[in-house]
Design a protein around this motif. Structure first.
Motif, PDB file in Angstrom:
ATOM      1  N   ASP A  21       0.807  -1.404   0.089  1.00 20.69           N
ATOM      2  CA  ASP A  21       0.023   0.101   0.037  1.00 20.69           C
ATOM      3  C   ASP A  21       0.965   1.272  -0.025  1.00 20.69           C
ATOM      4  O   ASP A  21       1.935   1.244   0.444  1.00 20.69           O
ATOM      5  N   SER A  22       0.328   2.328  -0.603  1.00 23.49           N
ATOM      6  CA  SER A  22       1.269   3.419  -0.826  1.00 23.49           C
ATOM      7  C   SER A  22       1.618   4.243   0.556  1.00 23.49           C
ATOM      8  O   SER A  22       2.136   4.978   0.856  1.00 23.49           O
ATOM      9  N   ASP A  23       0.490   3.841   1.539  1.00 19.88           N
ATOM     10  CA  ASP A  23       0.335   4.449   2.798  1.00 19.88           C
ATOM     11  C   ASP A  23       1.095   3.816   3.714  1.00 19.88           C
ATOM     12  O   ASP A  23       0.701   2.431   4.158  1.00 19.88           O
ATOM     13  N   TYR A  24       2.223   4.199   4.501  1.00 24.54           N
ATOM     14  CA  TYR A  24       2.822   3.203   5.478  1.00 24.54           C
ATOM     15  C   TYR A  24       2.009   3.010   6.562  1.00 24.54           C
ATOM     16  O   TYR A  24       2.087   1.713   7.024  1.00 24.54           O
ATOM     17  N   ASP A  47       6.337   0.351  -2.993  1.00 26.42           N
ATOM     18  CA  ASP A  47       6.191   0.574  -4.236  1.00 26.42           C
ATOM     19  C   ASP A  47       6.297  -0.662  -5.166  1.00 26.42           C
ATOM     20  O   ASP A  47       6.674  -1.757  -4.362  1.00 26.42           O
ATOM     21  N   VAL A  48       6.315  -0.604  -6.467  1.00 21.28           N
ATOM     22  CA  VAL A  48       6.326  -1.459  -7.377  1.00 21.28           C
ATOM     23  C   VAL A  48       7.771  -2.370  -7.384  1.00 21.28           C
ATOM     24  O   VAL A  48       7.796  -3.620  -7.344  1.00 21.28           O
ATOM     25  N   THR A  49       8.631  -1.560  -7.262  1.00 18.74           N
ATOM     26  CA  THR A  49      10.063  -2.318  -7.180  1.00 18.74           C
ATOM     27  C   THR A  49      10.149  -3.244  -6.012  1.00 18.74           C
ATOM     28  O   THR A  49      10.482  -4.306  -6.240  1.00 18.74           O
ATOM     29  N   VAL A  63      -1.350 -12.378  -2.121  1.00 15.88           N
ATOM     30  CA  VAL A  63      -1.143 -11.081  -2.582  1.00 15.88           C
ATOM     31  C   VAL A  63      -2.156 -10.086  -2.351  1.00 15.88           C
ATOM     32  O   VAL A  63      -3.276 -10.342  -2.910  1.00 15.88           O
ATOM     33  N   VAL A  64      -1.952  -8.943  -1.712  1.00 16.58           N
ATOM     34  CA  VAL A  64      -2.955  -7.638  -1.384  1.00 16.58           C
ATOM     35  C   VAL A  64      -2.179  -6.614  -2.179  1.00 16.58           C
ATOM     36  O   VAL A  64      -1.041  -6.210  -1.462  1.00 16.58           O
ATOM     37  N   VAL A  65      -2.477  -5.911  -2.924  1.00 19.13           N
ATOM     38  CA  VAL A  65      -1.724  -5.068  -3.540  1.00 19.13           C
ATOM     39  C   VAL A  65      -2.675  -3.487  -3.932  1.00 19.13           C
ATOM     40  O   VAL A  65      -4.008  -3.670  -4.381  1.00 19.13           O
ATOM     41  N   ASP A  66      -2.059  -2.328  -3.531  1.00 17.19           N
ATOM     42  CA  ASP A  66      -2.841  -1.075  -3.945  1.00 17.19           C
ATOM     43  C   ASP A  66      -2.621  -0.894  -5.512  1.00 17.19           C
ATOM     44  O   ASP A  66      -1.564  -0.881  -6.057  1.00 17.19           O
ATOM     45  N   LEU A  67      -3.747  -0.649  -6.119  1.00 22.74           N
ATOM     46  CA  LEU A  67      -3.801  -0.395  -7.458  1.00 22.74           C
ATOM     47  C   LEU A  67      -2.922   1.012  -7.963  1.00 22.74           C
ATOM     48  O   LEU A  67      -2.561   0.892  -8.891  1.00 22.74           O
ATOM     49  N   GLU A  68      -2.802   1.977  -6.952  1.00 17.71           N
ATOM     50  CA  GLU A  68      -2.082   3.122  -7.038  1.00 17.71           C
ATOM     51  C   GLU A  68      -0.545   3.274  -6.531  1.00 17.71           C
ATOM     52  O   GLU A  68      -0.220   4.120  -6.632  1.00 17.71           O
ATOM     53  N   LEU A  69      -0.168   1.867  -6.534  1.00 19.48           N
ATOM     54  CA  LEU A  69       1.064   1.776  -5.933  1.00 19.48           C
ATOM     55  C   LEU A  69       2.135   2.489  -6.889  1.00 19.48           C
ATOM     56  O   LEU A  69       2.217   2.331  -7.900  1.00 19.48           O
ATOM     57  N   PRO A  70       2.860   3.529  -6.333  1.00 17.78           N
ATOM     58  CA  PRO A  70       4.061   4.058  -7.368  1.00 17.78           C
ATOM     59  C   PRO A  70       5.038   3.406  -7.719  1.00 17.78           C
ATOM     60  O   PRO A  70       5.475   2.307  -7.059  1.00 17.78           O
ATOM     61  N   GLY A  96      -6.808  -6.731  -5.214  1.00 20.12           N
ATOM     62  CA  GLY A  96      -6.232  -5.225  -5.329  1.00 20.12           C
ATOM     63  C   GLY A  96      -7.081  -4.337  -4.539  1.00 20.12           C
ATOM     64  O   GLY A  96      -8.479  -4.808  -4.287  1.00 20.12           O
ATOM     65  N   MET A  97      -6.762  -3.185  -4.351  1.00 22.59           N
ATOM     66  CA  MET A  97      -7.346  -2.300  -3.573  1.00 22.59           C
ATOM     67  C   MET A  97      -7.310  -0.703  -4.295  1.00 22.59           C
ATOM     68  O   MET A  97      -6.158  -0.543  -4.938  1.00 22.59           O
ATOM     69  N   THR A  98      -8.594  -0.183  -4.595  1.00 25.05           N
ATOM     70  CA  THR A  98      -8.335   1.075  -5.196  1.00 25.05           C
ATOM     71  C   THR A  98      -9.264   1.936  -4.760  1.00 25.05           C
ATOM     72  O   THR A  98     -10.221   1.658  -3.946  1.00 25.05           O
ATOM     73  N   GLY A  99      -8.944   3.329  -5.063  1.00 28.27           N
ATOM     74  CA  GLY A  99     -10.063   4.332  -4.761  1.00 28.27           C
ATOM     75  C   GLY A  99     -10.805   4.925  -5.970  1.00 28.27           C
ATOM     76  O   GLY A  99     -11.732   5.769  -5.710  1.00 28.27           O
ATOM     77  N   ASP A 100     -10.687   4.276  -7.089  1.00 31.98           N
ATOM     78  CA  ASP A 100     -11.516   4.537  -8.173  1.00 31.98           C
ATOM     79  C   ASP A 100     -12.657   3.566  -8.418  1.00 31.98           C
ATOM     80  O   ASP A 100     -12.566   2.451  -8.601  1.00 31.98           O
ATOM     81  N   ALA A 101     -13.781   4.176  -8.177  1.00 31.64           N
ATOM     82  CA  ALA A 101     -15.172   3.276  -8.020  1.00 31.64           C
ATOM     83  C   ALA A 101     -15.715   3.090  -9.302  1.00 31.64           C
ATOM     84  O   ALA A 101     -16.651   2.557  -9.530  1.00 31.64           O
ATOM     85  N   ARG A 102     -15.245   3.877 -10.449  1.00 27.69           N
ATOM     86  CA  ARG A 102     -15.916   3.615 -11.828  1.00 27.69           C
ATOM     87  C   ARG A 102     -15.947   2.241 -12.297  1.00 27.69           C
ATOM     88  O   ARG A 102     -15.021   1.478 -12.258  1.00 27.69           O
TER      89      ARG A 102
END
Length: 297
Positions: A21-24, A47-49, A63-70, A96-102
């Protein structure tokens, strides 16, 4: 299911997880919760790396991954996991986890092969329950040249075709008999180089996603009584059929559907002027590019 029920059943005994997640603070909180519920190991990254490095070191089951991961395109990494190029186990659970609900964005992201996508903010215990649910009710997988991931067709509860398989599932030790890990990895290896290469199929899939975003935008910008609305509605349906054909590796269906999309794009551009007419011409060019992407080399 209550936390005590999960603990009593010990469904996560010996299970390893990579969580990003991008948030520590968020990833630290998730890590504490998963360990409290019995996970054997939870490696967190921001981050992705770091995510790619953890995949090689940990060999996770979940695996649990933030889709906005930098740091890169995490959807491409998930596609590589599913095709056996970025993880030892291409069938591990990926959430996956995302803040984009479209809706169109969620649909596009699912095509990477995620088991599920959760909308942020995601509660700690809600994540645990979702992992447990997926583990106990794992969908069979579709394995084709362009898509490896859960079979989301309505009413499908068991493998029913030559490209649909029950997959190994470390979270459900009572799973029905099915192909072993080596059998399924070999299935993926055979599926990739069929009549079109993976690169050309993935290019076509990306173009279909771009066409979907464009058609939905045109559709949303016009009222129901507009001729543009009618043409865009038909284009959206055609693109959905294109996406389904690409996921199933049905090369014979792509050409006719792309041709139909070209005609609908003409209807859009001829029904109006200005930016929408430009969108119609662009949609036609994308449909033509889908044709070209899958031409034999």
């Amino acid at each position: 299911m209550a936390e005590t029920d999960l603990a009593a059943g010990k469904p996560f005994l010996g299970i390893r997880c990579v969580l990003s997640d991008s948030d520590y603070n968020v990833r630290k909180a998730f890590r504490s919760t998963l360990l409290r519920h019995g996970f054997d190991l939870v490696t967190i990254c921001g981050d992705v790396t770091a995510f790619k490095r953890a995949m090689g070191e940990v060999r996770p089951h979940v695996v649990v991954v933030d889709l906005e991961l930098p740091g890169g395109n995490i959807r491409s990494v998930v596609e590589d996991i599913r095709h056996g190029n970025a993880a030892e186990d291409p069938f591990l659970i990926v959430i996956g986890m995302t803040g984009d609900a479209r809706e169109e964005t969620i649909r596009r992201d699912l095509r990477a092969g995620f088991d599920d996508i959760l909308l942020k903010p995601v509660g700690d215990d809600a994540l645990v329950k979702r992992i447990h649910h997926i583990g106990q009710h794992r969908k069979p997988f579709v394995v084709t040249v362009s898509y490896v991931g859960p079979d989301r067709r309505a009413g499908v509860h068991a493998p029913d075709g030559k490209n649909v398989y029950a997959v190994p599932n470390a979270l459900n030790r009572r799973q029905p008999d099915g192909p072993n890990d080596m059998d399924l990895r070999e299935t993926i290896r055979r599926a990739i180089p069929r009549s079109a290469t993976k690169r050309r199929w993935m290019t076509a899939a990306r173009l279909i996603e771009v066409a979907s975003d464009l058609a939905h935008r045109v559709h949303a910008a016009h009222g129901e009584n507009s001729p543009v609305f009618a043409a865009a509605s038909k284009a959206v349906i055609a693109i959905d059929h294109l996406a389904a054909a690409a996921e199933a590796g049905q090369e014979d269906k792509i050409g006719p559907l792309a041709t139909a999309l070209e005609k609908m794009a003409d209807e859009i551009s001829e029904s109006t002027d200005g930016d929408t007419a430009l969108d119609g011409r662009l949609l036609k060019q994308i449909a033509d590019a889908i044709h070209l992407a899958l031409q034999p080399t």
